[in-house]
Design a protein around this motif. Structure first.
Motif, PDB file in Angstrom:
ATOM      1  N   THR A 159      -7.755  73.070 -33.451  1.00  0.00           N
ATOM      2  CA  THR A 159      -7.601  73.007 -34.902  1.00  0.00           C
ATOM      3  C   THR A 159      -7.858  71.592 -35.409  1.00  0.00           C
ATOM      4  OG1 THR A 159      -5.945  74.712 -34.669  1.00  0.00           O
ATOM      5  CG2 THR A 159      -6.051  73.596 -36.780  1.00  0.00           C
ATOM      6  N   GLU A 160      -7.317  70.614 -34.703  1.00  0.00           N
ATOM      7  CA  GLU A 160      -7.498  69.224 -35.131  1.00  0.00           C
ATOM      8  C   GLU A 160      -8.965  68.834 -35.102  1.00  0.00           C
ATOM      9  OE1 GLU A 160      -4.967  66.587 -32.977  1.00  0.00           O
ATOM     10  OE2 GLU A 160      -3.141  67.327 -33.948  1.00  0.00           O
ATOM     11  N   THR A 161      -9.671  69.337 -34.114  1.00  0.00           N
ATOM     12  CA  THR A 161     -11.089  68.999 -34.018  1.00  0.00           C
ATOM     13  C   THR A 161     -11.882  69.629 -35.169  1.00  0.00           C
ATOM     14  OG1 THR A 161     -10.767  69.063 -31.640  1.00  0.00           O
ATOM     15  CG2 THR A 161     -13.035  68.920 -32.416  1.00  0.00           C
ATOM     16  N   VAL A 162     -11.611  70.909 -35.428  1.00  0.00           N
ATOM     17  CA  VAL A 162     -12.347  71.606 -36.483  1.00  0.00           C
ATOM     18  C   VAL A 162     -12.139  70.929 -37.837  1.00  0.00           C
ATOM     19  CG1 VAL A 162     -12.500  73.762 -37.785  1.00  0.00           C
ATOM     20  CG2 VAL A 162     -12.360  73.821 -35.295  1.00  0.00           C
ATOM     21  N   PHE A 163     -10.909  70.531 -38.125  1.00  0.00           N
ATOM     22  CA  PHE A 163     -10.608  69.962 -39.439  1.00  0.00           C
ATOM     23  C   PHE A 163     -10.613  68.441 -39.438  1.00  0.00           C
ATOM     24  CE2 PHE A 163      -8.936  74.231 -39.765  1.00  0.00           C
ATOM     25  CZ  PHE A 163      -9.345  74.598 -41.029  1.00  0.00           C
ATOM     26  N   ALA A 164     -11.124  67.816 -38.386  1.00  0.00           N
ATOM     27  CA  ALA A 164     -11.151  66.359 -38.271  1.00  0.00           C
ATOM     28  C   ALA A 164      -9.784  65.765 -38.591  1.00  0.00           C
ATOM     29  CB  ALA A 164     -12.223  65.760 -39.188  1.00  0.00           C
ATOM     30  N   TRP A 165      -8.747  66.415 -38.087  1.00  0.00           N
ATOM     31  CA  TRP A 165      -7.370  65.975 -38.351  1.00  0.00           C
ATOM     32  C   TRP A 165      -7.015  64.849 -37.375  1.00  0.00           C
ATOM     33  CZ3 TRP A 165      -4.371  67.249 -42.322  1.00  0.00           C
ATOM     34  CH2 TRP A 165      -3.011  66.948 -42.254  1.00  0.00           C
ATOM     35  N   PRO A 166      -6.639  63.692 -37.865  1.00  0.00           N
ATOM     36  CA  PRO A 166      -6.453  62.540 -36.964  1.00  0.00           C
ATOM     37  C   PRO A 166      -5.153  62.598 -36.175  1.00  0.00           C
ATOM     38  CG  PRO A 166      -5.931  61.913 -39.202  1.00  0.00           C
ATOM     39  CD  PRO A 166      -6.363  63.346 -39.263  1.00  0.00           C
ATOM     40  N   GLY A 167      -4.972  63.608 -35.353  1.00  0.00           N
ATOM     41  CA  GLY A 167      -3.732  63.762 -34.589  1.00  0.00           C
ATOM     42  C   GLY A 167      -3.917  63.387 -33.138  1.00  0.00           C
ATOM     43  N   ILE A 168      -2.940  63.760 -32.298  1.00  0.00           N
ATOM     44  CA  ILE A 168      -2.996  63.354 -30.901  1.00  0.00           C
ATOM     45  C   ILE A 168      -3.936  64.232 -30.093  1.00  0.00           C
ATOM     46  CG2 ILE A 168      -0.791  62.179 -30.684  1.00  0.00           C
ATOM     47  CD1 ILE A 168       0.467  64.781 -29.881  1.00  0.00           C
ATOM     48  N   GLY A 169      -4.263  65.416 -30.593  1.00  0.00           N
ATOM     49  CA  GLY A 169      -5.155  66.311 -29.854  1.00  0.00           C
ATOM     50  C   GLY A 169      -6.487  65.661 -29.565  1.00  0.00           C
ATOM     51  N   LYS A 170      -7.032  65.016 -30.588  1.00  0.00           N
ATOM     52  CA  LYS A 170      -8.346  64.378 -30.455  1.00  0.00           C
ATOM     53  C   LYS A 170      -8.270  63.203 -29.471  1.00  0.00           C
ATOM     54  CE  LYS A 170     -12.391  63.435 -33.157  1.00  0.00           C
ATOM     55  NZ  LYS A 170     -12.827  62.542 -32.124  1.00  0.00           N
ATOM     56  N   LEU A 171      -7.167  62.469 -29.589  1.00  0.00           N
ATOM     57  CA  LEU A 171      -6.956  61.333 -28.678  1.00  0.00           C
ATOM     58  C   LEU A 171      -6.956  61.805 -27.225  1.00  0.00           C
ATOM     59  CD1 LEU A 171      -6.078  58.283 -28.404  1.00  0.00           C
ATOM     60  CD2 LEU A 171      -3.738  59.140 -28.334  1.00  0.00           C
ATOM     61  N   LEU A 172      -6.315  62.948 -26.984  1.00  0.00           N
ATOM     62  CA  LEU A 172      -6.224  63.466 -25.619  1.00  0.00           C
ATOM     63  C   LEU A 172      -7.612  63.794 -25.068  1.00  0.00           C
ATOM     64  CD1 LEU A 172      -4.528  64.543 -23.229  1.00  0.00           C
ATOM     65  CD2 LEU A 172      -4.627  66.768 -24.314  1.00  0.00           C
ATOM     66  N   ILE A 173      -8.395  64.506 -25.861  1.00  0.00           N
ATOM     67  CA  ILE A 173      -9.731  64.890 -25.410  1.00  0.00           C
ATOM     68  C   ILE A 173     -10.551  63.641 -25.062  1.00  0.00           C
ATOM     69  CG2 ILE A 173     -11.913  65.920 -26.178  1.00  0.00           C
ATOM     70  CD1 ILE A 173      -9.895  67.987 -25.547  1.00  0.00           C
ATOM     71  N   ASP A 174     -10.552  62.659 -25.971  1.00  0.00           N
ATOM     72  CA  ASP A 174     -11.307  61.425 -25.731  1.00  0.00           C
ATOM     73  C   ASP A 174     -10.836  60.738 -24.448  1.00  0.00           C
ATOM     74  OD1 ASP A 174     -12.594  61.969 -28.034  1.00  0.00           O
ATOM     75  OD2 ASP A 174     -11.507  60.508 -29.271  1.00  0.00           O
ATOM     76  N   SER A 175      -9.531  60.699 -24.265  1.00  0.00           N
ATOM     77  CA  SER A 175      -8.981  59.994 -23.108  1.00  0.00           C
ATOM     78  C   SER A 175      -9.349  60.687 -21.809  1.00  0.00           C
ATOM     79  CB  SER A 175      -7.461  59.899 -23.224  1.00  0.00           C
ATOM     80  OG  SER A 175      -7.115  59.334 -24.462  1.00  0.00           O
ATOM     81  N   ILE A 176      -9.366  62.017 -21.830  1.00  0.00           N
ATOM     82  CA  ILE A 176      -9.731  62.743 -20.605  1.00  0.00           C
ATOM     83  C   ILE A 176     -11.194  62.463 -20.260  1.00  0.00           C
ATOM     84  CG2 ILE A 176     -10.095  65.034 -19.601  1.00  0.00           C
ATOM     85  CD1 ILE A 176      -7.627  65.960 -21.158  1.00  0.00           C
ATOM     86  N   VAL A 177     -12.040  62.497 -21.292  1.00  0.00           N
ATOM     87  CA  VAL A 177     -13.460  62.236 -21.068  1.00  0.00           C
ATOM     88  C   VAL A 177     -13.666  60.852 -20.472  1.00  0.00           C
ATOM     89  CG1 VAL A 177     -15.651  61.874 -22.250  1.00  0.00           C
ATOM     90  CG2 VAL A 177     -14.231  63.852 -22.826  1.00  0.00           C
ATOM     91  N   ASN A 178     -12.931  59.854 -20.974  1.00  0.00           N
ATOM     92  CA  ASN A 178     -13.092  58.479 -20.507  1.00  0.00           C
ATOM     93  C   ASN A 178     -12.256  58.159 -19.270  1.00  0.00           C
ATOM     94  OD1 ASN A 178     -14.851  57.833 -22.564  1.00  0.00           O
ATOM     95  ND2 ASN A 178     -13.176  57.325 -23.969  1.00  0.00           N
ATOM     96  N   LEU A 179     -11.578  59.185 -18.731  1.00  0.00           N
ATOM     97  CA  LEU A 179     -10.661  58.959 -17.596  1.00  0.00           C
ATOM     98  C   LEU A 179      -9.682  57.822 -17.903  1.00  0.00           C
ATOM     99  CD1 LEU A 179     -13.129  59.334 -14.600  1.00  0.00           C
ATOM    100  CD2 LEU A 179     -11.410  60.963 -15.364  1.00  0.00           C
ATOM    101  N   ASP A 180      -9.221  57.809 -19.170  1.00  0.00           N
ATOM    102  CA  ASP A 180      -8.284  56.768 -19.617  1.00  0.00           C
ATOM    103  C   ASP A 180      -6.876  57.169 -19.161  1.00  0.00           C
ATOM    104  OD1 ASP A 180      -7.048  54.707 -20.832  1.00  0.00           O
ATOM    105  OD2 ASP A 180      -7.886  55.071 -22.818  1.00  0.00           O
ATOM    106  N   ARG A 181      -6.635  56.903 -17.861  1.00  0.00           N
ATOM    107  CA  ARG A 181      -5.445  57.446 -17.226  1.00  0.00           C
ATOM    108  C   ARG A 181      -4.136  57.102 -17.935  1.00  0.00           C
ATOM    109  NH1 ARG A 181      -5.385  56.030 -11.291  1.00  0.00           N
ATOM    110  NH2 ARG A 181      -4.395  54.126 -12.009  1.00  0.00           N
TER     111      ARG A 181
END
Lengths: 325, 330
Positions: A264-286
């Motif tokens: 939901t956060e991605t679809v509505f460009a909602w600046p929540g923690i969901g987006k942060l999580l996805i980015d961090s997983i992609v970057n292996l930001d442990r």
């Protein structure tokens, strides 16, 4: 009560430690963050310096040990990518997700309980059956599709509501929230409805099943035999009895709404923690991923505790058994 | 005990049917009786004979798919079958109260006793909470609950079965009703508690002139409590009359069978008499008299048409072609 509280606290600490171990080792096994973080053009000395700065040259057990020691002091590490403390990154974005989840929760509980009561009291009426059919739809529609459709109808065609973003926020007790501005609320409606639909369907089904069971009980008939109005019978005698399963499930679901509102956060460009999580997983930001999951576990523990307290408010029989424990 | 008062409640040719997919179940089929102020009427029958449905019909509390399809319920001259839901609500728990069978189930488990009592008062009286609470406390005291003030704040699960039934009775008494319909209220209780509650109900109703309709399958309870008795079988009253007359000299073979199947001391060692067969399904009642398949007296005429109501003695009614002979019973 105090014994119960202390025991719960001990359980919570244990869960947190086990979770930290699992996630730390898990992310370590997925890949080497150095491959992602350091540009291929950097020379060997630069690479070495970065690896040392991030502490990635140490063996796993030592990294883990350092993490656990620091975590005790409230330091969950620095983001490899942003260079900021991981906890701070999360806390900055958490209010946006929390308010989204809470509004969705309010929608799900009020609409779900009301519609479920209705469907339960009149199971064979057209309205009752329509509500149940609607709830099947609510279960089956994928989140992202519903979000896109809502944007298409209300933002693009009708232009009543904005398509994304968070809108104006005001600061309340140091937390930025969009709950108290008209613009903020108008941004909140569509994502909250999207997030709430599945849970609403869930609550409808629980409330309906509960209502059908409770409505047949002698105490409901006895309440009617006392000459009470039907609204009093429904909203006091029936409602209080069906809230126990609803609270259980909603408690569990609130946690997942906060932690996994990613789509939901991605679809509505909602600046929540969901987006942060996805980015961090992609970057292996442990550090961020670990801190995020620790945070999630913490929230789940809090919610479970709140649910237990609510139980004892709703059902007097729970209070006694708890006091004995 | 001859009574000449005007009937307080008169049920006339009441018919309550359950319209289901399997067919029409005539749970109550032409029931007529009346109760005078202060009178105790025993409504006796096996499970499924329609006695509870009769009680619920009086208050308009029959659940779907049940429906009152005929007859009248006259309370102080007013026909309740024709009355609207709002009017019925005014009467329920106020002029006509009801007590249910299972005390473990009649009180809402998640609401405190005081909540459940105060709401019953305030549904019918314009009084404040304190006054309603005072009435609730007095009612608890009247039914013999010790320390009523403290018990008011308790939840139902903190009471024993007998105490819960006392609470239910106290709730029924709250608004000083003219009629109390008691649907097997002592069946689920110990015999000692049962005796206490019977005694107290009798006393309370005697004091206030409240009429009592006591629905039960227990003839022993009826013999000690009721003034008159109606025996129901398959939705009909097959025999009625003063309790002593009916129990001493039953005329309907079914009544005689019920009396014969009560264990007693002086027949110790003898095989217990029982009525052969089972209560017929309401969907498949035999033609004519519903009892004929189980009846030792049944003749060919019983199959043709249901026996009409006759008046064998003053104050008694009977639906039978071949009444029980007292000589044969002994």
């Amino acid at each position: 009560m105090l014994v119960y509280f202390i025991r719960r606290l001990g359980q919570a600490a244990l869960v947190l430690v086990v979770m930290a171990l699992l996630v730390f080792v898990g992310i370590y096994a997925i890949g080497n963050p150095v491959d992602v973080l350091i540009s291929p053009e950097a020379d060997l000395a630069e690479q070495q310096a970065t690896i040392e700065r991030l502490g990635l040259d140490k063996p796993l057990w030592e990294q883990l040990w350092l993490f656990l020691v620091n975590a005790l002091g409230g330091d969950l590490g620095r983001s490899f990518v942003h260079g900021e403390p991981a906890l701070q990154l999360i806390l900055e974005r958490l209010p946006a997700t929390l308010e989204l989840a809470l509004v969705a929760l309010v929608i799900a509980v009020t609409a779900g309980v009301f519609l479920g009561l209705w469907a339960g009291l009149k199971p064979d009426s057209l309205t009752g059956r329509s509500i149940m059919t609607g709830s099947i739809l609510g279960f089956s529609l994928p989140n992202f599709w519903l979000g896109l459709m809502l944007i298409l109808v209300f933002a693009v065609s009708l232009q009543w509501l904005p398509a994304g973003g968070r809108g104006d926020t005001v600061s309340l007790l140091g937390i930025r929230t969009s709950l108290f501005t008209l613009d903020g609320l108008s941004h909140l409606i569509l994502p909250a409805v999207t997030l709430a639909l599945y849970k609403t369907s869930l609550v409808i089904r629980l409330a309906r099943a509960g209502t059908r069971e409770v409505a047949l009980q002698d105490y409901v008939k006895f309440a009617r035999a006392k000459g009470l109005s039907s609204s009093r019978v429904i909203y006091v005698h029936v409602l209080k009895n069906i809230m126990i399963p609803v609270v259980t499930v909603i408690g569990l679901e609130l946690g997942s709404m906060i932690a996994f509102a990613v789509v939901t956060e991605t679809v509505f460009a909602w600046p929540g923690i969901g987006k942060l999580l996805i980015d961090s997983i992609v970057n292996l930001d442990r550090p961020v991923v670990v801190a995020y999951l620790m945070m999630t576990v913490f929230i789940f523990i809090l919610i479970n505790f709140a649910v237990d307290l609510l139980y004892s408010l709703l059902d007097p029989r729970v209070r006694l058994s708890e006091a004995k424990a | 005990m001859a009574r000449v008062e005007v009937p307080l409640l008169r049920v006339e040719q009441l018919q309550t049917h359950f319209l289901t997919q399997a067919g029409v179940a005539r749970a109550v089929d032409g029931v007529t009786f009346e109760v005078a102020p202060g009178e105790v009427l025993g409504l006796v029958g096996e499970s499924g004979s329609g006695k509870s449905v009769t009680g619920f019909s009086i208050l308009g509390l029959v659940d779907e798919p049940g429906r009152i399809v005929g007859g009248r319920v006259l309370f102080e001259g007013e026909n309740l079958v024709a009355a609207g839901e709002a009017r019925l609500r005014q009467l329920r728990g106020n002029r006509i109260a009801m007590i249910f069978q299972d005390p473990m189930m009649t009180l809402n488990p998640v609401l405190r006793i005081d909540t459940q009592m105060i709401e019953a008062v305030r549904a019918h009286r314009r009084v404040d909470r304190a006054e309603a609470r005072r009435r609730a406390r007095d009612a608890l005291g009247r039914v013999g609950i010790p320390a009523p003030e403290e018990r008011l704040s308790a939840y139902p699960h903190q009471f024993s079965g007998g105490m819960r039934q006392r609470v239910a009775i106290a709730i029924a008494l709250l608004n000083e009703p003219r009629v109390i319909i008691a649907d097997e209220p002592t069946t689920a209780l110990d015999v000692t508690i049962q005796a206490q509650i019977l005694y107290e109900m009798q006393k309370l109703c005697g004091e206030t002139g409240t009429a009592l309709i006591w629905i039960t399958h227990d003839l022993a309870v009826v013999s000690g409590l009721a003034d008159r008795v109606c025996v129901m079988y398959a939705g009909r009253i097959v025999e009625s009359g003063p309790v002593d007359a009916v129990l001493d000299r039953p005329l309907h073979p079914y009544t005689a069978g019920l009396i014969g199947s009560v264990p007693s001391r002086n027949r110790r060692g003898a095989r217990l008499a029982q009525i052969p067969g089972m209560t017929p399904s309401l969907f498949a009642l035999p033609s004519g008299c519903a009892f004929r398949a189980r009846c030792p007296n049944a003749g060919e005429d019983c199959a043709r048409e249901a026996p009409p109501e006759s008046v064998p003695e003053v104050g008694r009614t009977l639906r039978c072609y071949h009444p029980w002979q007292a000589e044969r019973a002994s």
